[in-house]
Motif scaffolding. Structure first.
Motif, mmCIF file in Angstrom:
data_model
loop_
_atom_site.group_PDB
_atom_site.id
_atom_site.type_symbol
_atom_site.label_atom_id
_atom_site.label_comp_id
_atom_site.label_asym_id
_atom_site.label_seq_id
_atom_site.Cartn_x
_atom_site.Cartn_y
_atom_site.Cartn_z
ATOM 1 N N SER A 151 0.839 -1.199 0.000
ATOM 2 C CA SER A 151 0.000 0.000 0.000
ATOM 3 C C SER A 151 0.873 1.247 0.000
ATOM 4 C CB SER A 151 -0.935 0.016 1.210
ATOM 5 O OG SER A 151 -1.857 -1.028 1.123
ATOM 6 N N GLU A 152 1.919 1.218 0.816
ATOM 7 C CA GLU A 152 2.871 2.337 0.842
ATOM 8 C C GLU A 152 3.620 2.429 -0.483
ATOM 9 O OE1 GLU A 152 5.368 5.520 2.357
ATOM 10 O OE2 GLU A 152 3.315 4.846 2.626
ATOM 11 N N ALA A 153 3.999 1.299 -1.053
ATOM 12 C CA ALA A 153 4.686 1.303 -2.351
ATOM 13 C C ALA A 153 3.806 1.937 -3.430
ATOM 14 C CB ALA A 153 5.071 -0.120 -2.740
ATOM 15 N N ALA A 154 2.518 1.583 -3.450
ATOM 16 C CA ALA A 154 1.604 2.140 -4.440
ATOM 17 C C ALA A 154 1.396 3.634 -4.214
ATOM 18 C CB ALA A 154 0.267 1.409 -4.391
ATOM 19 N N ARG A 155 1.264 4.033 -2.960
ATOM 20 C CA ARG A 155 1.087 5.457 -2.653
ATOM 21 C C ARG A 155 2.284 6.264 -3.133
ATOM 22 N NH1 ARG A 155 2.659 9.303 0.394
ATOM 23 N NH2 ARG A 155 4.115 8.104 1.655
ATOM 24 N N ARG A 156 3.463 5.772 -2.824
ATOM 25 C CA ARG A 156 4.678 6.473 -3.250
ATOM 26 C C ARG A 156 4.844 6.440 -4.764
ATOM 27 N NH1 ARG A 156 9.137 8.203 0.456
ATOM 28 N NH2 ARG A 156 8.476 7.560 2.514
ATOM 29 N N MET A 157 4.474 5.318 -5.382
ATOM 30 C CA MET A 157 4.586 5.234 -6.837
ATOM 31 C C MET A 157 3.736 6.324 -7.487
ATOM 32 S SD MET A 157 6.103 3.576 -9.329
ATOM 33 C CE MET A 157 6.565 1.942 -8.760
ATOM 34 N N ARG A 158 2.516 6.482 -7.000
ATOM 35 C CA ARG A 158 1.619 7.492 -7.581
ATOM 36 C C ARG A 158 2.096 8.919 -7.306
ATOM 37 N NH1 ARG A 158 -2.392 3.923 -5.522
ATOM 38 N NH2 ARG A 158 -3.341 2.758 -7.218
ATOM 39 N N SER A 159 2.631 9.173 -6.114
ATOM 40 C CA SER A 159 2.983 10.549 -5.743
ATOM 41 C C SER A 159 4.413 10.946 -6.115
ATOM 42 C CB SER A 159 2.760 10.771 -4.243
ATOM 43 O OG SER A 159 3.643 9.981 -3.472
ATOM 44 N N GLU A 160 5.347 9.984 -6.106
ATOM 45 C CA GLU A 160 6.754 10.318 -6.340
ATOM 46 C C GLU A 160 7.372 9.560 -7.509
ATOM 47 O OE1 GLU A 160 8.840 9.570 -2.628
ATOM 48 O OE2 GLU A 160 7.014 10.093 -1.534
ATOM 49 N N GLY A 161 6.648 8.552 -8.032
ATOM 50 C CA GLY A 161 7.212 7.700 -9.075
ATOM 51 C C GLY A 161 7.223 8.363 -10.436
ATOM 52 N N ARG A 162 7.854 7.666 -11.361
ATOM 53 C CA ARG A 162 7.887 8.153 -12.741
ATOM 54 C C ARG A 162 7.672 6.990 -13.689
ATOM 55 N NH1 ARG A 162 12.479 6.433 -14.945
ATOM 56 N NH2 ARG A 162 14.291 6.148 -13.629
ATOM 57 N N PRO A 163 6.930 7.247 -14.771
ATOM 58 C CA PRO A 163 6.759 6.199 -15.783
ATOM 59 C C PRO A 163 8.051 6.020 -16.569
ATOM 60 C CG PRO A 163 5.607 8.198 -16.445
ATOM 61 C CD PRO A 163 6.171 8.449 -15.072
ATOM 62 N N SER A 164 8.298 4.798 -17.005
ATOM 63 C CA SER A 164 9.464 4.481 -17.824
ATOM 64 C C SER A 164 9.114 4.657 -19.295
ATOM 65 C CB SER A 164 9.896 3.037 -17.571
ATOM 66 O OG SER A 164 10.191 2.846 -16.212
ATOM 67 N N LYS A 165 10.133 4.783 -20.113
ATOM 68 C CA LYS A 165 9.919 4.901 -21.555
ATOM 69 C C LYS A 165 9.500 3.530 -22.113
ATOM 70 C CE LYS A 165 12.122 6.068 -25.873
ATOM 71 N NZ LYS A 165 13.346 6.418 -26.560
ATOM 72 N N LEU A 166 8.390 3.521 -22.869
ATOM 73 C CA LEU A 166 7.877 2.285 -23.473
ATOM 74 C C LEU A 166 7.525 2.536 -24.937
ATOM 75 C CD1 LEU A 166 5.447 1.123 -20.645
ATOM 76 C CD2 LEU A 166 7.776 0.325 -21.074
ATOM 77 N N HIS A 167 7.599 1.479 -25.746
ATOM 78 C CA HIS A 167 7.228 1.595 -27.159
ATOM 79 C C HIS A 167 5.717 1.654 -27.363
ATOM 80 C CE1 HIS A 167 11.318 1.265 -28.420
ATOM 81 N NE2 HIS A 167 11.464 0.027 -27.982
ATOM 82 N N ARG A 168 4.951 0.919 -26.554
ATOM 83 C CA ARG A 168 3.489 0.861 -26.700
ATOM 84 C C ARG A 168 2.815 1.029 -25.343
ATOM 85 N NH1 ARG A 168 3.916 -4.192 -30.695
ATOM 86 N NH2 ARG A 168 4.432 -3.006 -32.553
ATOM 87 N N PRO A 169 2.831 2.245 -24.797
ATOM 88 C CA PRO A 169 2.232 2.455 -23.474
ATOM 89 C C PRO A 169 0.706 2.384 -23.499
ATOM 90 C CG PRO A 169 2.952 4.538 -24.406
ATOM 91 C CD PRO A 169 3.424 3.458 -25.345
ATOM 92 N N SER A 170 0.138 1.932 -22.384
ATOM 93 C CA SER A 170 -1.321 1.913 -22.226
ATOM 94 C C SER A 170 -1.816 3.335 -21.961
ATOM 95 C CB SER A 170 -1.712 1.011 -21.052
ATOM 96 O OG SER A 170 -1.480 1.689 -19.835
#
Length: 148
Positions: A101-120
């Protein structure tokens, strides 16, 4: 102060799962044998999504791991295999892994998306569902001097 690294990867097609699983096992073994690795977990989630959580002695130890071996070799493949991928890092007090839950919270608030060829459609804004709370497969450091 320990350094936490979290990744969230969603494989975009079942055809990529066998290679993804093979490389996940190889990079897990690499982490377990890397100096400075303290603990970790691999967690399958819904819809071919996978979380990794690793705890390191410091950021330098984590960077040495990602810049070498199997991890370095698989990173370019993820741009093709995944339609969602993100990462978040932080320093924390104490050497216990955070919960997902903490990992998801931090991912949303502090994370960054990676470069992808076909992102959703949800890749850039990190609008993923809460992770399943089932426990992860634990990773533990290899004992120094023990056979690999």
């Amino acid at each position: 102060m320990p350094f936490v690294s979290i990744t969230r990867l969603r494989v975009r097609s079942i055809r990529f799962l066998p290679a993804f699983f093979l490389h996940a096992r190889r990079t897990s073994a690499q982490a377990e044998h890397t100096d400075g690795f303290l603990a970790g977990g691999l967690k399958p989630d819904r819809r071919w999504t996978f979380w990794t959580m690793t705890l390191w002695r410091d950021q330098a130890a984590m960077r040495a791991y990602i810049a070498s071996g199997d991890h370095l070799r698989v990173m370019p493949k993820l741009m093709h295999w995944c339609d969602e991928a993100s990462v978040v890092h932080w320093d924390q007090r104490g050497d216990a892994l955070p919960d997902y839950s903490e990992a998801a919270r931090r991912m949303r608030s502090e994370g960054r998306p990676s470069k992808l060829h076909r992102p959703s459609a949800h890749h850039a804004d990190l609008s993923f569902a809460e992770p399943d709370q089932r426990g992860p497969m634990q990773l533990t450091p290899a004992r120094r001097g023990a056979p690999a």
